[in-house]
Design an enzyme around this catalytic site. Sequence first.
Site, PDB file in Angstrom:
ATOM      1  N   GLU A  44       0.829  -1.212   0.000  1.00  0.00           N
ATOM      2  CA  GLU A  44       0.000   0.000   0.000  1.00  0.00           C
ATOM      3  C   GLU A  44       0.860   1.258   0.000  1.00  0.00           C
ATOM      4  OE1 GLU A  44      -3.070   0.504  -0.618  1.00  0.00           O
ATOM      5  OE2 GLU A  44      -3.653  -1.589  -0.683  1.00  0.00           O
ATOM      6  N   TYR A 127      -6.178   6.711   4.291  1.00  0.00           N
ATOM      7  CA  TYR A 127      -6.380   5.704   3.249  1.00  0.00           C
ATOM      8  C   TYR A 127      -5.620   4.412   3.575  1.00  0.00           C
ATOM      9  CZ  TYR A 127      -6.068   3.000  -0.936  1.00  0.00           C
ATOM     10  OH  TYR A 127      -6.113   1.942  -1.794  1.00  0.00           O
ATOM     11  N   ASP A 145      -9.699   5.494  -2.734  1.00  0.00           N
ATOM     12  CA  ASP A 145      -8.684   6.077  -3.614  1.00  0.00           C
ATOM     13  C   ASP A 145      -9.364   6.555  -4.898  1.00  0.00           C
ATOM     14  OD1 ASP A 145      -9.302   3.802  -4.998  1.00  0.00           O
ATOM     15  OD2 ASP A 145      -7.270   2.994  -5.070  1.00  0.00           O
ATOM     16  N   CYS A 204     -18.738  -1.472 -19.372  1.00  0.00           N
ATOM     17  CA  CYS A 204     -19.991  -1.666 -18.632  1.00  0.00           C
ATOM     18  C   CYS A 204     -20.678  -2.988 -18.980  1.00  0.00           C
ATOM     19  CB  CYS A 204     -20.940  -0.508 -18.914  1.00  0.00           C
ATOM     20  SG  CYS A 204     -20.202   1.092 -18.535  1.00  0.00           S
TER      21      CYS A 204
END
Length: 356
Positions: A44, A127, A145, A204
């Site tokens: 991270e 975060y 994020d 999509c």
Amino acid sequence: MNSPDPAPILDWYDRHARRLPWRVPPARSRKGERADPYHVWLSEVMLQQTTVAAVGPYFQKFLARWPRVQDLASAGLDEVLTAWAGLGYYARARNLHKCANAVVGEYGGVFPDTEYGLRALPGIGPYTAAAIASIAFDRHATPVDGNIERVMSRLYVVETPMPAAKPALRELAAGLTPSARPGDYVQAVMDLGATICTPRSPRCVICPWQGACKAFATGMTDVLPRRAPKPERPVRRAVAYWMVRGDGAVLLRRRPETGLLGGMMEVPSGPWEEVEMFRDAAPVKADWVELPGLVEHGFTHLRLELKVMAARIDGRSKADGVWIPVEKFGDHALPTLTRKVVRHALSHIGKGEAFS
Ligand code: SF4
């Protein structure tokens, strides 16, 4: 249209989770395996401002060299900075080292397992704390994020431009995080943002949230998230001084600990100023020669232009720094800007060449 629901995206994650070196498989197939908090934390921190593809080799290199947080804590800061070179934002590497030491010194080598506890560690912001708490400890936490903001802005059609929309998007994201499998859910939304709900041309047709997505239903997928126009970045200018000793060694110095590229090695430069003309602030008297062209470098909030002047210098001169043979530059953690200046100087005058 359905309301957004975590179930379809968790199903999708069970089938399509990305295989990443710091990850364990989704709950359905991981057979009791737990994510290692050290791995999650390391990945991270590396992933802040950097892509998954770029981080992979660095992550492997760090783990091979420092398999446990204790190993990283006992490494020298310079070693860590050198291994970090290329990932940028060296303050993160310094905090990484500081954080490893805090985990070992204050927590006996065991990462705190709550968002609150993690926030107390150096370099861990909201975060990263939420990401580690959810991914490593399956806590109900929601790291938000850019990927997740984009997904939320489309799912709910949030038309407020970024960055003003951030608090609303955070709230929407937190409201959707389920109590069951929060760690998998968070990684599922991260994966969706990275692979399907991409900034341009989202796919999509294969999205597990298509039936609940307001942007899809209203044909707004391409215009969200909306962005406020970016202000022009100010330009700062300075002169960098390429000083070569008789034996070909070049003078480098460490920048002050605070500020941009804090603590990193540089070809000595004058103050970076918002000025029209380059201001000469040579550290020593010499027959300076101006090299053609400029070195340009972009930081998040400003652009820097450096003119490079070169001179042969008496090694006993009072200039501040360390003399390093060019062949040994690789042993030092040189940030990208310094490497650009080195390339620029060498492309014009070569190693140890005399200039006229
Ligand atoms: Fe994104 Fe399209 Fe899925 Fe909506 S349907 S969340 S825009 S990929």
